[in-house]
Enzyme design. Structure first.
Site, PDB file in Angstrom:
ATOM      1  CG  ASP B 722      43.076  49.657  31.249  1.00  0.00           C
ATOM      2  OD1 ASP B 722      42.943  50.335  32.290  1.00  0.00           O
ATOM      3  OD2 ASP B 722      42.338  49.784  30.255  1.00  0.00           O
ATOM      4  CG  HIS B 724      41.039  52.473  34.270  1.00  0.00           C
ATOM      5  ND1 HIS B 724      41.943  52.635  33.262  1.00  0.00           N
ATOM      6  CD2 HIS B 724      40.871  53.683  34.845  1.00  0.00           C
ATOM      7  CE1 HIS B 724      42.305  53.902  33.205  1.00  0.00           C
ATOM      8  NE2 HIS B 724      41.674  54.565  34.164  1.00  0.00           N
ATOM      9  CB  SER B 775      42.381  48.350  27.214  1.00  0.00           C
ATOM     10  OG  SER B 775      43.122  49.223  28.011  1.00  0.00           O
TER      11      SER B 775
END
Lengths: 266, 839
Positions: B722, B724, B775
């Protein structure tokens, strides 16, 4: 195939099948495609309806908008954002759940899941059995703006850093919207018209675009196909081991022209 | 018999009837462009007195026929401003003259009917939109008032007022016209209170009443905006406040979806009848949507009901900003904020000199938040033009400060300029006889024109400042007599400044005993003239003494003045020590000085405080001080300007660590609460965090080696696959500004990297972030991997795809230690706080 997905229209043909890499953009034009609710409510955490707040001249909303506009100006003045896009049309046809894409004479296959209940939709239904076309796009707001945000965050400008990160994400979404618009024009689905910068994104159009990882096409692995045929490495967008894009502010999508294409859950 | 006595005579017996809506009646005629004298005038109803006088006369007649005692001229919008929108401003006087004559002719057919010259609010507002100056507004009303008066109106009705400053301008125009013509007629003032109980410019009925009460008014009331039912509360308030007659002439209810008023004559009149029954009315009528049918019913409904009777109401000191301020015996005295003063505050002076008015406004706002009830504003300086500064600063004040203002200047022109920007009832600071009678009389004229109160300094033209008790008594008596008996100022508008001098009088024998004289004079004046108020500038008393001692002496002096009956104090409330926190021996030393002012007492006092190490002062008492409150509010408001100077002041008495652990953490705690209540948004929280970062980076270099302010250490990561990290960054900033140390591993972190980092950094908790469903799943593997390695430190998880259910059903069972779902960054903070509080 349901009634919704019958090919009762003339299949559009794009005006080119060339791969297009675009590095030179007018940021204000891209930003005119930003959805306000997405930017302010989802990304920037504004806690009420942003449009209503603008109408009511709520000080918090106006202050936030002022910050965003100031940072937009700064992005332009200091050339902080390097947006890039790559997109291309391909000939294709569909059999059952699979779409066969003609990539330089060889076939690349995308397999999509089908709904297990009525209306049993599958993305491949939006492609004709022969002589159809499909589009792919990858766009990015670039790593530069995110690096800059990180830098000023370390210097203590938390608010600006946060807004810039949000703006980067919103810009990549808006750019996807804009390129998608451009592709519809290339398909002849829309006339090219002058848009004003405060128009907001077009709300109604023919066709639809889908990104992997979302409900209609949940398999992130299929990102590999896009990377195989579009080579977005050229615009500095790469995939992680779980097929997410780096930089974060990037969007990849598969674009259909079918007038009834809609979002659905598997 | 003049009009006023005639009206008074009739009003003793019954409730007078005012007519109904004019516009509503005009609409019934379906007039076309040519009726208005052409397309360019269409809609200008005030022009109809010229083009269709028959229509207006007929409407007057209809209202007279049903028994209206008072009819209004068709001049609601006939000011030069509004007429100017039709290119008719030149006709202002003429149209008003004509309108007054038409109404008079109509009324002359009956006995004892009166014509009220209607003066509407215009289309501009001095306070709300600030699109016109006071003088322009007054000059626009003037030809209207003159035309109406010369046309023979029996009274003036300044109505539908939504901005009290507009009213004052209209009132002055009427007074000018009366002076010119040489006739005086009664003035009725009518405000427009909206559903929320306030005028457009913000005042409620109490504040409005206090603001205009001192003007020469025959009756006060409310009209328009709402229906009769909605006036219940404000009418009751007005009834309790007003010694003059009161009235309402509301709309026929609230407008419906298509903008029409549909309360029937019966419904409308029945509510007014109830008010009459309760003895709340002296006059009544109707406004928008009301017709002769409504007025007939109103007349029937109030028939035989006795008019409101008023006796003498108690008089007391009252001022107003957006709200009214009256003394409260429980929280005496009223605190006057002193820092918006270019002569008293260096910072404020520099900002005003530098033209930084917005920044100066922050100083004024801070005075509000630190508990001032009135703001003293002084812009009198040698470096800039005072009136220009007033004309820039006061409009800003009027937008953001709701408190009553005290206008601090020695120049009558400056005082008047400031009053022209001040909506409420202000205080002039000050008037005295130092510069003789001419200036005194000028300021008294201003007091009356604008209905202001005034601070009266005990300074005369002979001996200057009154030092002794005897002299203070003498000057007070003389001034009281002059102001009240000669100039007709109401005693409750007088605030005597009894004058404070420093106790450190050195060899000046004249100044010995002044502090005792000041305290005693307050006691005397409250007994002799109970209606007047008293004010003191407290901190003068300790001028020249060691700083640590000043606060003690100020506080003891303040205590005795309040005991003696002090009404107002110019003071910085935050710098006053609480009297009950002062050790008894120090109170005794301070009292000794105040009573004797002997050199011996002064020396003992000074030595005591000079020897004291200020840093050993009680932390709690110090925390009550301004810089601490100021820093706390800077954090909440996200303003950086004063942070460093606040910190430097705080550092005189607190260690950096103490500042962080008390003031800064309190500020962030408040931010957390406000965010929880949705009163702050994310970007504002970040701004607060920026202030904390600035503060901590200023304090960190000052901390001793080994000293650390961090509570606990938290490891953060966006999980494998991930990328982000906005959410995670937010968590980091929030945790850091709340005193946690954060190790941020970045994005795409797998469980092996996490375990290695845990061994290296030994965190007290781990936070995992991730946007994708994938995630979330990976977090389960992380928890499992931790379990295998016997790691049981608390785990916080958050991210868009996570749900509390998933955390409960999937992650928790996999983990060895606690697992907490953090909805957002602030929730993450409270979880971390909770975990470590328990521990």
């Amino acid at each position: 195939m349901t009634d919704d997905t019958k090919m009762e229209f003339e299949l559009p043909i794009p005006n080119t099948f060339e791969r297009i890499v675009k590095l030179d953009f007018n940021l204000r034009e891209i930003w005119s495609y930003i959805r306000l609710t997405f930017l302010y409510q989802k990304l920037l955490g504004y806690n009420k309806n942003i449009r209503a707040s603008i109408i009511n001249k709520e000080p918090k909303a106006l202050a936030l908008i002022e910050d965003v506009e100031r940072l937009k100006n700064q992005i332009i003045d200091e050339n902080l954002m390097q947006v890039k896009a790559v997109y291309q049309f391909f000939k294709c046809h569909a059999i059952n759940n699979e779409i066969f894409i003609d990539f330089n004479g060889k076939e690349v296959v995308l397999n999509f899941p089908r709904q297990e209940n009525d209306p049993f939709l599958c993305l491949s239904d939006y492609v004709a059995k022969s002589n159809d076309t499909i589009g792919f796009l990858v766009v990015t707001a670039g790593h530069e703006i995110l690096d800059y945000a990180k830098k000023i965050e370390l210097e203590g400008s938390y608010k600006d850093a946060f807004i810039l990160q949000g703006l980067a994400i919103a810009t990549s979404e808006a750019l996807a919207e804009m390129i998608h618009h451009q592709m519809r024009i290339m398909w002849g689905l829309e006339e090219k018209v002058e848009r004003s910068y405060d128009a907001g994104p077009p709300r109604k159009y023919l066709g639809n675009r889908y990104s992997f990882g979302y409900p209609s096409c949940p398999n992130m692995e299929d990102q590999e196909v896009i990377w195989q045929i579009l080579q977005p490495e050229e615009i500095e967008v790469t995939l992680t081991e779980s097929y997410m894009m780096i930089p974060e502010a990037s969007v990849s999508a598969i674009v259909f022209h079918h007038p009834n294409a809609k979002y659905f859950n598997i | 018999m003049n009009i006023e006595s005639k009206l008074t005579e009739i009003m003793k017996k019954r409730i007078l009837i005012i007519d109904g809506g004019m516009g509503t009646m005009i609409q019934r005629y379906n007039l076309r462009a040519e009726d208005f004298g052409g397309e360019q005038y269409e809609g200008c109803t005030d022009y109809l007195v010229e083009t269709r006088p028959d229509v207006i006369s007929e409407i007057h007649d209809e209202y007279l026929k049903v028994g209206s005692d008072i009819i209004e001229t068709n001049t609601f919008g006939a000011t030069s401003i509004v007429l100017g929108e039709y290119g008719l401003s030149e006709n202002t006087y003429k149209l008003n003259l004509k309108a007054a004559k038409l109404a008079k002719e109509a009324a002359a057919k009956y006995e004892n009917r009166f014509v009220a010259g209607s003066m509407g609010p215009t289309t501009k507002s001095i306070v709300v939109t600030q699109d016109i100056t006071f003088d322009e507004m007054r000059d626009s009303y003037y030809p209207q008032a003159l035309g109406l008066l010369e046309g023979g109106v029996d009274l003036f009705l300044i109505e539908t007022a939504h901005d009290t400053l507009n009213i004052k301008a209209a009132y002055q125009a009427v007074k000018m016209a009366e002076e010119k013509v040489g006739i005086k007629v009664p003035i009725l003032l009518s405000t427009s209170i909206a559903m929320a109980g306030r005028m457009l410019a913000g005042q409620d009925i109490d504040a409005f009443f206090s603001t205009i009460n001192g003007l020469d008014i025959f009756a006060i009331g409310m009209n328009c905006a709402v229906g009769p039912k909605d006036l219940h509360e404000p009418l009751n308030s007005l009834n309790q406040l007003s010694e003059v007659p009161i009235f309402i002439f509301p709309n026929a209810g609230l407008p419906n979806d298509i903008g029409e008023y549909d309360e029937t004559p019966e419904e409308f009149a029945s509510q007014i009848g109830k008010y009459a029954e309760a003895g709340l009315l002296n006059l009544a009528g109707g406004c928008c949507g009301t017709t002769p049918e409504h007025i007939i019913k109103v007349k029937e409904a109030v028939e035989g009901k006795p008019p409101r009777q008023v006796g003498d109401l108690p008089k007391q000191f009252t001022v107003a900003g957006v709200d009214r301020l009256v003394p409260d015996d429980k929280i005496k005295p009223i605190v006057v904020g002193e820092r918006s003063n270019v002569q008293g505050s260096r910072r404020f002076r520099e900002l005003i000199r530098g033209g930084q008015f917005e920044e100066a406004l922050e100083v004024s706002k801070q005075q509000v938040s630190s508990g001032s009830q009135i703001l003293d504003i002084c812009l009198e300086d040698t470096e800039f033009n005072e009136i220009e500064a007033i004309n820039t600063y006061f409009p800003l004040l009027s937008k953001s400060i709701k408190l009553p203002l005290m206008i601090d200047s020695t120049s009558p022109d400056a005082v008047e300029a400031a009053l022209k920007h001040t909506q409420g009832k202000a205080i002039i600071n000050s008037i005295n006889l130092e510069s003789g009678f001419e200036k005194l009389e000028r300021l008294i004229g201003i007091m009356k024109d604008y209905n202001a109160a005034a601070v009266v300094g005990l300074i005369d033209e002979i001996e200057g400042m009154a030092l002794t008790l005897e002299k203070k008594k003498e000057v007070t008596t003389r001034f009281y007599d002059l102001l009240v008996n000669k100039y007709g100022i109401p005693p409750e508008d007088i605030i005597f400044d009894m004058l404070v001098f420093t106790v450190d009088s050195g060899n000046d024998e004249k100044l010995k005993g002044t502090s005792r004289a000041t305290i005693d004079s307050i006691k005397w004046i409250k007994e002799t003239y109970p209606q007047v108020s008293t004010i003191l500038g407290i901190s003068n008393v300790s001028f020249g003494l060691p700083p640590a001692g000043r606060e003690v002496l100020n506080s003891v002096f303040f205590y005795h003045c309040v005991q003696a009956g002090l009404d107002l104090a110019i003071v910085n409330p935050a710098t006053l020590m609480r009297y009950n926190t002062i050790p008894p021996e120090e109170i005794k030393m301070a009292e000794e000085i105040l009573n004797s002012q002997s050199l011996e007492a002064l020396t003992t006092f000074s030595n005591h405080f000079r020897d004291r190490d200020p840093s050993k002062d009680n932390v709690i008492a110090r925390a009550n001080m301004t810089p601490s409150e100021s820093l706390e509010s800077a954090i909440v408001n996200g303003t950086k300007t004063e942070v460093i100077s606040d910190l430097d002041e705080l550092l005189e008495t607190m260690t950096p660590l103490e500042i962080i652990n008390t003031v800064i953490m309190r500020g962030m705690g408040e931010v957390g609460i406000l965010f929880e209540q949705a009163k702050m948004i994310v970007t504002e929280v970040l701004q607060s965090a920026e202030v904390v970062k600035l503060a901590i980076s200023h304090l960190e270099p000052l901390m001793l080696t080994g000293e650390t302010f961090t509570k606990k250490k938290v490891l953060l990561a966006t999980v494998k696959g991930d990328v982000h990290d906005i959410g995670k960054n937010l968590v980091r900033i929030i945790l850091e500004s709340n005193g946690y140390a954060v190790v941020d591993l970045g994005i795409r972190i797998d469980s092996t990297q996490l375990i290695r980092a845990i061994q290296e950094h030994k965190p007290d908790a781990v936070g995992l972030s991730g946007l994708l469903v994938k995630s979330s799943r990976y977090m389960v593997s992380v928890a499992e991997h931790f379990k295998e390695e016997n790691i049981d430190i608390p785990l916080l998880v958050g991210g868009a795809a996570l749900t509390p259910k998933f955390v409960e059903n999937e992650i928790k069972p996999a983990a060895l230690g606690q697992v907490h779902y953090a909805r957002d960054a602030m929730a993450g903070l409270s979880i971390v706080n909770m975990i470590f509080e328990e521990a």
